[in-house]
Design an enzyme around this catalytic site. Structure first.
Site, PDB file in Angstrom:
ATOM      1  CB  CYS A   1      -1.004  -0.030   1.157  1.00  0.00           C
ATOM      2  SG  CYS A   1      -2.296   1.235   0.962  1.00  0.00           S
TER       3      CYS A   1
ATOM      4  CG  HIS B   1      -4.225  -3.059   2.829  1.00  0.00           C
ATOM      5  ND1 HIS B   1      -3.185  -2.651   3.623  1.00  0.00           N
ATOM      6  CD2 HIS B   1      -4.791  -1.928   2.346  1.00  0.00           C
ATOM      7  CE1 HIS B   1      -3.128  -1.336   3.645  1.00  0.00           C
ATOM      8  NE2 HIS B   1      -4.095  -0.867   2.864  1.00  0.00           N
TER       9      HIS B   1
ATOM     10  CD  GLU C   1      -2.216  -5.709   5.241  1.00  0.00           C
ATOM     11  OE1 GLU C   1      -1.758  -6.110   4.148  1.00  0.00           O
ATOM     12  OE2 GLU C   1      -2.344  -4.498   5.516  1.00  0.00           O
TER      13      GLU C   1
END
Lengths: 252, 194
Positions: free
Chosen positions: B77, B176, B178
């Protein structure tokens, strides 16, 4: 193409998931971490966890619950409940929450929106607005819908955007718990009025209600609680259904 | 294999570390130059504002360290944007690993800024698992890197932009991983395999 989002909402009291019907009656719906992980596996696009514990003492333990949620859940989630300062937010984001939602404290002190947005970025500030139609005006309520204020939905939402909110979570108290559909008229007005995403909340009862919220209400996301918690609508079926109706869904 | 997550004021360090934990990866979170240099792989997360973050990185001399790393580095990001030459966000000079300009999205029709939510990743080249093609990943950003010669994946929002990039030992994702469920795990696994 950016998808519409389906967001289960989990109300947490003393570490357990509960859901108030019309903001009053409470039934136990289970362990929030477990329930959140289940929703994530089923294809929920985001989750919202609202801490409705009454005391500050109980709230302090919320950050550790947020950490447990972040450890297990691989999709974005918002947390809220009783947030009234920058100091309240920092530990929640550090624990792994992606966004925070603010409600009553922002009505009391609108500057809170500016402060949080400046400190953490607009993308993680969700302004939650509970409103009910009184004398033909959508009137903002605080404290879980108990107190009427002099604020009106549309002007407050616009002010929230200008002060730096990244999203508006609009709950129609007139629709919440009725299972008769979302408040599509005011939702559509919010869409036309704002440049930030709007999350529809209150009134989900059938899969068709979600189509209406996305098409008539032009909502960017739709949130529901009890219909998911009690298995009345299953997320994979809902998303598959919406997909066949040409509403872009994440179907990974 | 030992992985280092660069510790700085990025908002998503906890989430990135939990994602690695779920994949069973051995990692450390550190701003110690020596420790970062000797790691097998390095993760450079990022959530925040470009100029403040670059100032922080300069204070810690991490702006010198990151471009000099020889092992595989993954920017996420804002991490990816800071690896570019310059960002329009508060006119910020970045690290210049990718010789590209980071631009602000201009809202168009019903498309709002920030670009927030799940959008599909169209694979363009090698390091990414082919299974990522047409999968949805989670994005939250107002600035973007145009499609360029380093682009590994393209996503379309207002305009086609780089959702992943690669140059030498530097890898990057605008979304993202994650927070991107299975698709995100695939991307992290792709990076663990390079």
């Amino acid at each position: 193409m950016l998808t519409k989002r389906i967001i289960p909402c989990l109300d947490i009291k003393d570490g357990r998931t509960v859901k108030g019907i019309n903001f009053v009656n409470i039934r136990d719906a289970g362990d929030p971490v477990e329930l959140g992980a289940t929703y994530a596996q089923q294809g929920a696009d985001e989750l919202v966890f609202l801490d409705i514990s009454a005391t500050n003492e109980q709230r302090k333990t919320f950050a550790s619950l947020v950490k447990d949620i972040a450890r297990q859940i691989n999709i974005p989630f918002t947390v809220g409940g009783g947030i009234s300062s920058v100091a309240d937010v920092a530990p929640l984001l550090e624990a792994g929450a992606d966004k925070v939602s603010i409600n009553s404290a922002a009505v009391r002190n609108p500057n809170l929106i500016d402060e949080l947005s400046k400190a953490f970025g607009a993308q993680c500030i969700v302004l939650a607005i509970d409103a009910r139609k009184i004398d033909n005006a959508w009137t903002v309520h605080t404290h879980g819908g108990k107190n009427a204020t002099d604020k009106k939905l549309f002007t407050w939402a616009k002010e929230g955007q200008e002060r730096g909110a990244g999203e508006i979570l609009f709950t129609s108290m007139d629709h919440d718990g009725t299972k008769a559909g979302f408040a599509n008229d005011p939702l559509s007005k919010l869409h036309d009025l704002l440049q930030i995403p709007v999350i529809a909340s209150g009134g989900a009862g059938t899969k068709e209600h979600f189509i209406d919220a996305f098409i008539l209400g032009k909502a960017d996301a739709a949130l529901a609680a009890s219909i998911f918690h009690f298995g009345e609508i299953k997320i994979p079926e809902l998303k598959a259904f919406l997909n066949t109706k040409n509403i872009t869904m994440r179907m990974n | 294999m030992k992985l280092a997550i660069i510790k700085y004021n990025a908002g998503n360090i906890q989430s990135v570390s939990f994602a690695l934990e779920r994949l069973g990866v051995d990692f450390t979170i550190t701003d110690n130059a020596e420790e970062i240099m000797k790691a097998d792989k390095v993760l450079f997360p990022g959530v925040g504002e470009a100029s403040t973050t670059m100032r922080y990185l300069r204070d810690k001399k991490l702006d010198q360290l990151v471009p000099a790393l020889k092992q595989p580095v993954l920017g996420i990001c804002l991490g990816m944007q800071l690896m570019c030459r310059h960002s329009e966000e508060n006119d910020t000079t970045c690290m210049g690993i990718f010789d590209e300009e980071v631009k602000l999205f201009v809202p168009k029709d019903d498309l709002k800024v920030p670009h927030m939510g799940w959008n599909n990743v169209v694979k363009a080249n090698g390091w990414l698992d082919p299974a990522i093609e047409n999968q949805y990943a989670y994005f939250v950003h107002s600035y973007y890197v145009p499609v360029n010669s380093y682009t590994s994946a393209v996503t379309e929002y207002i305009t086609p932009f780089s959702s992943a990039m690669h140059r030498d030992n530097f890898y990057a994702a605008q979304f993202h991983p994650e927070k991107s469920a299975k698709a995100g795990e695939l991307v992290l696994k792709s990076f663990l395999k390079v």
